[in-house]
Scaffold this active site. Structure first.
Site, mmCIF file in Angstrom:
data_model
loop_
_atom_site.group_PDB
_atom_site.id
_atom_site.type_symbol
_atom_site.label_atom_id
_atom_site.label_comp_id
_atom_site.label_asym_id
_atom_site.label_seq_id
_atom_site.Cartn_x
_atom_site.Cartn_y
_atom_site.Cartn_z
ATOM 1 N N TYR A 144 36.932 32.382 43.382
ATOM 2 C CA TYR A 144 37.401 33.213 42.263
ATOM 3 C C TYR A 144 38.853 33.636 42.483
ATOM 4 O O TYR A 144 39.323 33.722 43.621
ATOM 5 C CB TYR A 144 36.490 34.428 42.054
ATOM 6 C CG TYR A 144 36.369 35.397 43.212
ATOM 7 C CD1 TYR A 144 37.345 36.351 43.473
ATOM 8 C CD2 TYR A 144 35.244 35.377 44.035
ATOM 9 C CE1 TYR A 144 37.210 37.259 44.529
ATOM 10 C CE2 TYR A 144 35.094 36.267 45.089
ATOM 11 C CZ TYR A 144 36.085 37.210 45.319
ATOM 12 O OH TYR A 144 35.957 38.078 46.361
ATOM 13 N N ARG A 154 40.299 33.113 46.136
ATOM 14 C CA ARG A 154 39.495 33.286 47.348
ATOM 15 C C ARG A 154 38.624 32.051 47.582
ATOM 16 O O ARG A 154 38.010 31.530 46.644
ATOM 17 C CB ARG A 154 38.541 34.499 47.219
ATOM 18 C CG ARG A 154 39.156 35.876 47.136
ATOM 19 C CD ARG A 154 39.947 36.334 48.355
ATOM 20 N NE ARG A 154 39.472 35.888 49.661
ATOM 21 C CZ ARG A 154 38.456 36.448 50.336
ATOM 22 N NH1 ARG A 154 37.819 37.474 49.857
ATOM 23 N NH2 ARG A 154 38.096 35.992 51.523
ATOM 24 N N HIS A 157 32.752 32.555 49.581
ATOM 25 C CA HIS A 157 32.367 33.396 50.723
ATOM 26 C C HIS A 157 31.184 34.274 50.352
ATOM 27 O O HIS A 157 30.941 34.550 49.173
ATOM 28 C CB HIS A 157 33.545 34.268 51.192
ATOM 29 C CG HIS A 157 34.027 35.210 50.130
ATOM 30 N ND1 HIS A 157 34.916 34.822 49.157
ATOM 31 C CD2 HIS A 157 33.719 36.499 49.856
ATOM 32 C CE1 HIS A 157 35.153 35.838 48.342
ATOM 33 N NE2 HIS A 157 34.432 36.877 48.728
HETATM 34 FE FE LIG Z 1 34.280 38.700 47.679
#
Ligand SMILES: [Fe+2]
Length: 234
Positions: A144, A154, A157
């Site tokens: 995202y 990112r 995760h």
């Molecule tokens: Fe996160």
């Protein structure tokens, strides 16, 4: 009364620096004055403790919290929680939270223009068993965007929180996936300077737990302290 023996402090090099300027939020958060040493007291070294009565036994499966199954790639995530001497840590609470397959959190501050999934909340918890083993069933989260810098994304995760045997060993961190091309560009992952320590945040594809015709398995072992400690999130 004398203070109880405290837990050892983090081994040098295993944890990220407080200040990592590429991670812009760390500039505001990092202490600007020398740290004050606080001895551990009874409340940090003796609790909290958990047992099966404190958890929902179904909360390990994030794909069964609604009427239908969530969209995305189902995965089985497991591993062991260990102390600094390689001994398993039983009955410790592990909580996870994550974005859905489209890279969206079910949270009011997440305004990413990606769909929510009515069959996915993105939170789960479980206790380790007598061998320090845990297991979750979930879906692989999407990458995202975030506003750290221009065109910042990112890597996929999953957020982890563990208490260990006491508050003094609490670990809040993020687990990543092997081979993710965004890892070299992620300021959060790269907060930990030491390569070996940083790479302990990456799970491994695991044929032992991969189920034919059903789901890939990933293994993520967590070490709460010592030379092999899993880095905290900064
Ligand atoms: Fe996160």
């Amino acid at each position: 009364m004398t203070n109880p023996a405290g837990y050892r402090r983090p081994w040098p090099g295993t944890q990220p620096n407080h200040l990592h300027p590429p991670y812009v939020a760390s500039i505001k958060r990092a202490p600007s004055k020398p740290l004050v040493y606080l001895p551990h007291t009874l409340s940090e070294v003796t609790g909290p403790t958990f047992d099966s009565s404190t958890v929902d036994v179904k909360a390990f499966d994030l794909t069964r919290q609604h009427h239908g199954e969530p969209l995305g790639e189902r995965i089985i995530l497991s591993g062991r929680v260990l102390d600094e001497n390689g001994r398993s840590v039983p009955n410790t609470l592990i909580e996870i939270w994550q974005a859905n397959a489209a890279g969206r959190y079910l949270h009011k501050v997440d305004q990413h223009n990606a769909p929510l999934d009515p069959n996915f909340t993105g939170c789960g918890h479980t206790l380790t068993d007598a061998n320090g083993q845990y297991r979750f069933i979930t879906i692989r989260p999407g990458e995202y965007p975030w506003k750290n810098h221009y065109n910042a994304w990112r890597p996929a995760h999953i957020h982890f929180s563990l208490f260990g045997s006491a508050f003094a060993t609490r670990l809040v961190t993020q687990m990543y996936f092997p081979g993710d091309p965004l890892l070299p560009y992620d300021p959060v992952f790269n907060c930990t300077a030491d390569d070996k320590a940083r790479n302990r945040l990456i799970s491994q594809l695991d044929w032992e737990t991969t189920q034919p015709e059903h789901a890939l398995g990933y293994r993520f072992d967590i070490v709460l302290s010592g030379r092999q400690a899993t880095p905290l999130e900064k």
